[in-house]
Scaffold this active site. Structure first.
Site, short mmCIF file in Angstrom:
data_model
loop_
_atom_site.label_atom_id
_atom_site.label_comp_id
_atom_site.label_asym_id
_atom_site.label_seq_id
_atom_site.Cartn_x
_atom_site.Cartn_y
_atom_site.Cartn_z
N LYS A 1 20.73 94.42 25.48
CA LYS A 1 21.13 93.90 24.16
C LYS A 1 20.13 94.38 23.12
CE LYS A 1 18.81 90.88 22.77
NZ LYS A 1 17.88 89.86 22.24
N GLY B 1 17.04 91.23 26.14
CA GLY B 1 17.93 90.25 26.77
C GLY B 1 18.25 90.56 28.22
N GLY B 2 17.34 91.21 28.93
CA GLY B 2 17.63 91.63 30.30
C GLY B 2 18.01 90.47 31.22
N GLY B 3 17.24 89.40 31.19
CA GLY B 3 17.53 88.24 32.05
C GLY B 3 18.86 87.61 31.69
N SER B 4 19.15 87.55 30.40
CA SER B 4 20.42 86.98 29.92
C SER B 4 21.59 87.88 30.32
CB SER B 4 20.40 86.85 28.39
OG SER B 4 19.30 86.08 27.98
N ALA C 1 10.72 90.58 29.31
CA ALA C 1 10.07 89.96 28.13
C ALA C 1 9.91 91.02 27.05
CB ALA C 1 8.74 89.33 28.49
N ALA C 2 11.03 91.70 26.74
CA ALA C 2 10.99 92.91 25.93
C ALA C 2 11.92 92.88 24.72
CB ALA C 2 11.36 94.11 26.82
N GLY C 3 12.68 91.78 24.53
CA GLY C 3 13.59 91.73 23.39
C GLY C 3 14.91 92.42 23.64
N ASP D 1 21.00 83.77 24.39
CA ASP D 1 21.54 85.13 24.37
C ASP D 1 22.68 85.33 25.37
OD1 ASP D 1 20.05 86.40 22.43
OD2 ASP D 1 18.47 87.05 23.80
O1 C5P Z 1 17.64 80.04 24.99
P1 C5P Z 1 16.49 80.81 25.54
O2 C5P Z 1 15.88 80.15 26.75
O3 C5P Z 1 16.79 82.25 25.78
O4 C5P Z 1 15.38 80.80 24.41
C1 C5P Z 1 14.03 81.03 24.69
C2 C5P Z 1 13.19 80.42 23.59
O5 C5P Z 1 13.35 81.17 22.39
C3 C5P Z 1 13.53 79.01 23.23
O6 C5P Z 1 12.87 78.10 24.03
C4 C5P Z 1 13.07 78.93 21.79
O7 C5P Z 1 11.66 78.74 21.75
C5 C5P Z 1 13.31 80.32 21.26
N1 C5P Z 1 14.59 80.45 20.55
C6 C5P Z 1 14.71 79.90 19.28
N2 C5P Z 1 15.89 80.02 18.60
C7 C5P Z 1 16.92 80.71 19.13
C8 C5P Z 1 16.82 81.29 20.40
C9 C5P Z 1 15.63 81.14 21.10
O8 C5P Z 1 13.77 79.28 18.78
N3 C5P Z 1 18.04 80.83 18.42
#
Ligand code: C5P
Length: 278
Positions: free
Chosen positions: A10, A101-104, A97-99, A136
């Site tokens: 992503k 969205g690999g895990g998602s 942890a790279a932005g 994500d």
């Molecule tokens: O939902 P996810 O676990 O992927 O999000 C990881 C972290 O990113 C959340 O715990 C939150 O700190 C931050 N986040 C956020 N706002 C979003 C998506 C993620 O603050 N819209």
């Protein structure tokens, strides 16, 4: 029976952070596309849930219950009342942890794949399960260009006729999404709407509000952006998601491949790929 799914990377072409909600999550306005590079997922029937991970970034992800892909299988099974187990095999090609969205993307691919493996098709349960797995995951379930709103649960598909030519660059610093959001203290307005000027102009008109925070946490971000901007044919370079991966949007795939070769040669320790996206 075995099914295969592609978990595409992503890329956030813009990501406007509109504000922080009382629960700590942030309201977003983001244009997301999916690249031709990603993880490969294979699912087969098994007497219990098991996971195995291989590939260049396998060591960076959990090989147990805590992997989001495993949680996706468990939650879908519980929601649909399926006692079946599944063997999840992941080839982890994307940095973690790279932005990107690999895990998602892996979790979303498991949901799509289980729909096929269990021959139930895209289930009504997908959106709600996706939402509980992470912000994500809903857009990764779609895995095509979309503008996302809310904290990620609103997914408005966008038609991209000609695939975009991207170069993705990751300097190797892992950035935890919560840390980057926590370092973001100024919020801006929503992005403009797409005009007749086209996608590239739309991307240029946007921004990533997490870029400053990510730069403050990883030195390699500023360098990645500078290097991308120095390549011929790069129209815009920006951070994806919470980083540290940056993308360059190029005029065509020939320019993107040339830039990726030059950047890869200059920075052999970086992850650099040319990819098309839509
Ligand atoms: O939902 P996810 O676990 O992927 O999000 C990881 C972290 O990113 C959340 O715990 C939150 O700190 C931050 N986040 C956020 N706002 C979003 C998506 C993620 O603050 N819209």
């Amino acid at each position: 029976m075995t099914v295969r799914e592609f978990a595409a990377a992503k890329v956030n072409l813009f990501l406007h952070v509109l504000g922080r909600r009382p629960d700590g999550y942030h309201e977003l306005d983001s244009l997301v596309v999916f690249a031709s590079v990603g993880d490969d997922i294979e699912l087969s029937m098994h007497h219990e849930h098991v996971i195995s991970v291989e590939g260049p970034f396998a060591d960076a992800v959990p090989h147990d219950e805590s992997n989001l892909a495993m949680q996706a299988a468990r939650q879908l099974g519980e929601t649909m009342g399926r006692p079946d187990g599944v063997h999840i095999r992941i080839t982890k090609n994307l940095p973690v942890a790279a932005g990107l969205g690999g895990g998602s993307a892996d979790a979303a691919a498991v949901l799509r794949g289980l729909g096929r493996l269990w021959e139930v098709g895209p289930s009504m349960a997908f959106p709600s399960v996706a939402q509980t797995l992470g912000a994500d995951v809903p857009v990764c379930l779609h895995s095509r260009a979309a503008r996302i709103g809310g904290i990620g649960e609103t997914v408005e598909p966008i038609q991209i006729e000609t695939p975009l030519a991207l170069v993705l660059v990751n300097c190797g610093t892992a950035l935890a999404t919560p840390d980057v959001f926590a370092a973001c203290s100024t919020y801006g307005g929503a992005a403009p709407d797409l005009t007749d000027a086209g996608i590239a102009a739309w991307v240029r008109a946007g921004r990533n509000d997490l870029e400053g925070p990510a730069m403050s946490l990883a030195d390699g971000v500023a360098e990645s952006l500078k290097e991308l901007r120095g390549q011929a044919g790069c129209g815009v370079a920006r951070l994806s998601g919470s980083g540290a991966t940056c993308f360059g949007l190029f005029k065509d795939m020939t320019a993107a491949q040339k830039a990726a070769a030059a950047l890869g040669a200059a920075h052999p320790d970086w992850w650099v790929v040319a990819a098309h996206a839509r």
